[in-house]
Design a protein around this motif. Structure first.
Motif, PDB file in Angstrom:
ATOM      1  N   ASN A 175       0.820  -1.217   0.000  1.00 37.28           N
ATOM      2  CA  ASN A 175       0.000   0.000   0.000  1.00 37.28           C
ATOM      3  C   ASN A 175       0.851   1.263   0.000  1.00 37.28           C
ATOM      4  N   ASP A 176       2.116   1.127   0.392  1.00 42.65           N
ATOM      5  CA  ASP A 176       3.019   2.280   0.415  1.00 42.65           C
ATOM      6  C   ASP A 176       3.675   2.532  -0.942  1.00 42.65           C
ATOM      7  N   ILE A 177       3.512   1.614  -1.884  1.00 38.36           N
ATOM      8  CA  ILE A 177       4.085   1.790  -3.223  1.00 38.36           C
ATOM      9  C   ILE A 177       3.076   2.565  -4.066  1.00 38.36           C
ATOM     10  N   ILE A 178       3.375   3.820  -4.346  1.00 41.28           N
ATOM     11  CA  ILE A 178       2.422   4.728  -4.980  1.00 41.28           C
ATOM     12  C   ILE A 178       2.563   4.693  -6.497  1.00 41.28           C
ATOM     13  N   GLY A 179       1.432   4.569  -7.185  1.00 41.05           N
ATOM     14  CA  GLY A 179       1.438   4.598  -8.640  1.00 41.05           C
ATOM     15  C   GLY A 179       0.277   3.819  -9.217  1.00 41.05           C
ATOM     16  N   GLU A 180      -0.238   4.316 -10.361  1.00 46.15           N
ATOM     17  CA  GLU A 180      -1.358   3.670 -11.027  1.00 46.15           C
ATOM     18  C   GLU A 180      -1.007   3.226 -12.441  1.00 46.15           C
ATOM     19  N   HIS A 181       0.235   3.420 -12.844  1.00 49.75           N
ATOM     20  CA  HIS A 181       0.622   3.029 -14.201  1.00 49.75           C
ATOM     21  C   HIS A 181       0.530   1.511 -14.344  1.00 49.75           C
ATOM     22  N   PRO A 182       0.047   1.012 -15.474  1.00 54.55           N
ATOM     23  CA  PRO A 182      -0.100  -0.447 -15.666  1.00 54.55           C
ATOM     24  C   PRO A 182       1.184  -1.229 -15.445  1.00 54.55           C
ATOM     25  N   ILE A 185      11.754  -3.775 -11.784  1.00 56.18           N
ATOM     26  CA  ILE A 185      11.077  -2.583 -11.271  1.00 56.18           C
ATOM     27  C   ILE A 185      11.243  -1.439 -12.270  1.00 56.18           C
ATOM     28  N   PRO A 186      10.148  -0.872 -12.762  1.00 61.61           N
ATOM     29  CA  PRO A 186      10.251   0.157 -13.802  1.00 61.61           C
ATOM     30  C   PRO A 186      10.835   1.461 -13.263  1.00 61.61           C
ATOM     31  N   SER A 187      11.498   2.181 -14.143  1.00 63.10           N
ATOM     32  CA  SER A 187      12.020   3.496 -13.782  1.00 63.10           C
ATOM     33  C   SER A 187      10.887   4.512 -13.830  1.00 63.10           C
ATOM     34  N   LEU A 188      11.112   5.678 -13.268  1.00 63.76           N
ATOM     35  CA  LEU A 188      10.104   6.740 -13.292  1.00 63.76           C
ATOM     36  C   LEU A 188       9.854   7.209 -14.718  1.00 63.76           C
ATOM     37  N   LEU A 189      10.873   7.128 -15.569  1.00 67.78           N
ATOM     38  CA  LEU A 189      10.725   7.528 -16.962  1.00 67.78           C
ATOM     39  C   LEU A 189       9.709   6.644 -17.684  1.00 67.78           C
ATOM     40  N   GLU A 190       9.571   5.393 -17.244  1.00 62.07           N
ATOM     41  CA  GLU A 190       8.632   4.463 -17.868  1.00 62.07           C
ATOM     42  C   GLU A 190       7.209   4.622 -17.354  1.00 62.07           C
ATOM     43  N   ARG A 191       7.039   5.391 -16.297  1.00 57.77           N
ATOM     44  CA  ARG A 191       5.691   5.581 -15.741  1.00 57.77           C
ATOM     45  C   ARG A 191       5.494   7.045 -15.345  1.00 57.77           C
ATOM     46  N   LYS A 192       5.698   7.921 -16.313  1.00 60.75           N
ATOM     47  CA  LYS A 192       5.649   9.355 -16.023  1.00 60.75           C
ATOM     48  C   LYS A 192       4.289   9.820 -15.531  1.00 60.75           C
ATOM     49  N   SER A 193       3.216   9.087 -15.885  1.00 59.39           N
ATOM     50  CA  SER A 193       1.893   9.496 -15.408  1.00 59.39           C
ATOM     51  C   SER A 193       1.778   9.395 -13.895  1.00 59.39           C
ATOM     52  N   ASP A 194       2.712   8.679 -13.251  1.00 58.73           N
ATOM     53  CA  ASP A 194       2.697   8.568 -11.778  1.00 58.73           C
ATOM     54  C   ASP A 194       3.394   9.735 -11.097  1.00 58.73           C
ATOM     55  N   ILE A 195       4.048  10.588 -11.879  1.00 63.01           N
ATOM     56  CA  ILE A 195       4.783  11.710 -11.281  1.00 63.01           C
ATOM     57  C   ILE A 195       3.863  12.588 -10.445  1.00 63.01           C
ATOM     58  N   PHE A 196       2.643  12.822 -10.930  1.00 64.30           N
ATOM     59  CA  PHE A 196       1.723  13.711 -10.224  1.00 64.30           C
ATOM     60  C   PHE A 196       1.265  13.091  -8.905  1.00 64.30           C
ATOM     61  N   LEU A 197       0.952  11.816  -8.931  1.00 61.50           N
ATOM     62  CA  LEU A 197       0.568  11.129  -7.689  1.00 61.50           C
ATOM     63  C   LEU A 197       1.695  11.178  -6.671  1.00 61.50           C
ATOM     64  N   LEU A 198       2.909  10.876  -7.130  1.00 60.85           N
ATOM     65  CA  LEU A 198       4.060  10.871  -6.234  1.00 60.85           C
ATOM     66  C   LEU A 198       4.364  12.264  -5.699  1.00 60.85           C
ATOM     67  N   ALA A 199       4.338  13.248  -6.596  1.00 64.67           N
ATOM     68  CA  ALA A 199       4.664  14.620  -6.182  1.00 64.67           C
ATOM     69  C   ALA A 199       3.685  15.122  -5.120  1.00 64.67           C
ATOM     70  N   HIS A 200       2.395  14.878  -5.317  1.00 58.98           N
ATOM     71  CA  HIS A 200       1.408  15.356  -4.340  1.00 58.98           C
ATOM     72  C   HIS A 200       1.480  14.558  -3.044  1.00 58.98           C
ATOM     73  N   HIS A 201       1.886  13.294  -3.130  1.00 58.82           N
ATOM     74  CA  HIS A 201       2.100  12.524  -1.904  1.00 58.82           C
ATOM     75  C   HIS A 201       3.240  13.145  -1.095  1.00 58.82           C
ATOM     76  N   PHE A 202       4.339  13.485  -1.775  1.00 57.88           N
ATOM     77  CA  PHE A 202       5.479  14.071  -1.075  1.00 57.88           C
ATOM     78  C   PHE A 202       5.155  15.469  -0.562  1.00 57.88           C
ATOM     79  N   ILE A 203       4.354  16.210  -1.306  1.00 60.66           N
ATOM     80  CA  ILE A 203       3.936  17.536  -0.836  1.00 60.66           C
ATOM     81  C   ILE A 203       3.139  17.410   0.467  1.00 60.66           C
ATOM     82  N   SER A 204       2.222  16.448   0.501  1.00 63.56           N
ATOM     83  CA  SER A 204       1.431  16.232   1.725  1.00 63.56           C
ATOM     84  C   SER A 204       2.327  15.829   2.891  1.00 63.56           C
TER      85      SER A 204
END
Length: 496
Positions: A155-162, A324-343
């Motif tokens: 549950n701590d692994i954040i991301g929705e990319h397939p 384990i994919p790199s962030l470059l391979e799942r860029k759509s998760d950047i927004f989820l991750l960024a807002h998680h870190f902001i919170s």
């Protein structure tokens, strides 16, 4: 050998003086014949002061304590021998190789090449103590923990990319068995996060989880740390359980296994095959029941070719392997991750940041993220420290200065793409347990967010191809992609 032998052989003396390790020669009576400049600097004696004096007079050592005297008396070499002595009011720890030598006058003496590990030992002890304080270790168990002292879960692994979802599903299924797991991913992709999550989802979750970074431990200490030691195996050694024994019934995570010396890998392979360990200095065999998860930050094929990983050990560790994919391979998760870190940092730093400005969002989509999720996290933390208390958005001016500098340069491919052959000797992609079609499948149905991402990616590819007059190879290098990946993306967007 006359005491001025080295004085009449200037070339030989010059060679020894260029060595960074300390070198000593003695005769059969234990009298010092020669010491190089490194030894002079280490012990505080000049060669002139030491010549003609015995080892016992200079260091207060007897035959049982001094490797030089031991070898001179017994004429048998000592290899990788650890010992300590006191000289000029300071304690010195050495690792030495000492050999008997026949001198020109027909008598026997000894010479020793010694590496000073005094500072290294102090640093390791300090790090161990800091780790105990940081993680709340009990006894001598370096247990790695996640948030609030607890291990991470899926549950701590954040991301929705397939791609990430498929990776999490595979890891969850793998957690249900006791087979060894091999995690492969670039630095910062979250390999230890996955390792802890696998343990937390397994039937071993109530037992110990231990982690060791194989790149951070010197070869001379690694085997003792893994397999344990008995008192007196070397000077200062205490009876200590190894990590295998401490984690028995639980999980041991071997991070950066490709940094482990090959000699230690051979012993690790034996432990995995026989299911028991033998502490250093002991003949006792201790049965273990430890689940092994290991990781590598380079492709196994490359690591094996460069002799960083034994091929037989890799196949033993990679019964189940997860890419384990790199962030470059799942860029759509950047927004989820960024807002998680902001919170996260809003709470920590008592800020009230609500979002990132459009210029920051665009920059994040364009940036290749060589440091992956870890780099994104530290980037957000930096920005949160620079935002004023009355500001509610992260602006481009708040980002670390090096990001702009790096974004103007061409980055190497920041992806563990399946077309780069994960397996060392076989190109059969099915062996990775993730069908290639799933790794390369289309994005989900477009919504406003994903549509923006896809349009931006298409525009970037078109601009780069136009700039390079349609040269696909050159464009791929500039985009930080493999040629095959760029061709795939062009086909996806209908570009010719």
């Amino acid at each position: 050998m006359e005491k001025d032998f080295f004085k009449t052989h200037d070339t030989l003396r010059e060679i020894f003086d260029h060595l960074s390790d300390a070198v000593y020669f003695i005769d059969d009576r234990g009298v010092m014949l020669f010491m190089n400049q490194a030894a002079e600097k280490l012990d505080g004696y000049s060669l002139e002061e030491a010549e003609g004096h015995t080892v016992s007079e200079l260091y207060g050592l007897d035959t049982d304590q001094s490797p030089l005297l031991t070898v001179a008396a017994g004429r048998k070499p000592l290899h990788d021998h650890t010992f300590r002595y006191y000289v000029n009011n300071r304690e010195v720890y050495q690792i030495c190789n000492t050999f008997p030598i026949e001198l020109p006058d027909g008598t026997w003496g000894a010479f020793s090449i010694q590496k000073d590990v005094t500072k290294l030992k102090a640093t390791i002890e300090k790090n161990i103590e800091l780790q105990k304080q940081l993680f709340g270790y009990q006894e001598d168990i370096p247990e790695k923990s996640g948030k609030e002292g607890k291990l991470y879960t899926f549950n701590d692994i954040i991301g929705e990319h397939p791609v990430l979802k498929e990776c999490k599903n595979l890891a969850y299924n793998a957690a249900q068995s006791d087979s060894p797991i091999f995690l492969c991913g670039l630095t910062g992709t979250g390999k230890e996060l996955f390792a802890q999550s696998i343990h937390s989802a397994s039937n071993r979750k109530d037992a110990t989880f231990l982690a060791i970074n194989c790149a951070a431990i010197p070869e001379t200490l690694l085997e003792g740390l893994l397999f344990g030691t008995v008192k007196g195996v070397y000077t200062g050694a205490t009876e200590r359980k190894g990590l295998f024994e401490q984690a028995s019934g639980g999980t041991l995570f071997l991070d950066e296994i490709n940094s482990m010396p090959l000699s230690s890998q051979a012993k690790l392979l034996r432990v995995l095959e026989e299911k028991y360990v033998t502490p250093l200095g002991s003949n006792e065999k201790i049965k273990i029941d430890t689940r092994i998860i290991s990781s590598c930050n380079v492709f196994p094929r490359e690591a094996i070719q460069k002799q960083q990983i034994r091929e037989d050990l890799f196949y033993r560790l990679a019964v189940i392997n997860i890419l384990i994919p790199s962030l470059l391979e799942r860029k759509s998760d950047i927004f989820l991750l960024a807002h998680h870190f902001i919170s996260l940092y809003n709470v920590r730093y008592k800020k009230k940041i609500l979002a990132m400005e459009d210029e920051v969002t665009t920059f994040f989509l364009d940036y290749p993220w060589p440091g992956n999720v870890r780099q994104l996290k530290y980037c957000i933390e930096c920005a949160m420290n620079l935002v004023n208390d009355d500001e509610m958005t992260i602006k481009e001016k708040h980002l670390p200065f090096y990001l702009k500098e790096e974004s103007t340069n061409t980055h190497p491919t920041n992806t563990f793409s399946l077309d780069q052959n994960f397996y060392p000797l076989d190109d059969d992609i099915e062996k990775i347990n993730i069908p290639k079609s799933k790794f390369l499948k289309q994005e989900p149905e477009e919504n406003s967010l994903l549509g923006t991402i896809r349009q931006k990616e298409k525009e970037t590819i078109v601009q780069t191809l136009t700039k390079n007059q349609g040269n696909v190879s050159k464009s791929a290098r500039e985009l930080g992609l493999s040629r095959q990946t760029l061709v795939y993306r062009m086909k996806k967007f209908g570009l010719k």
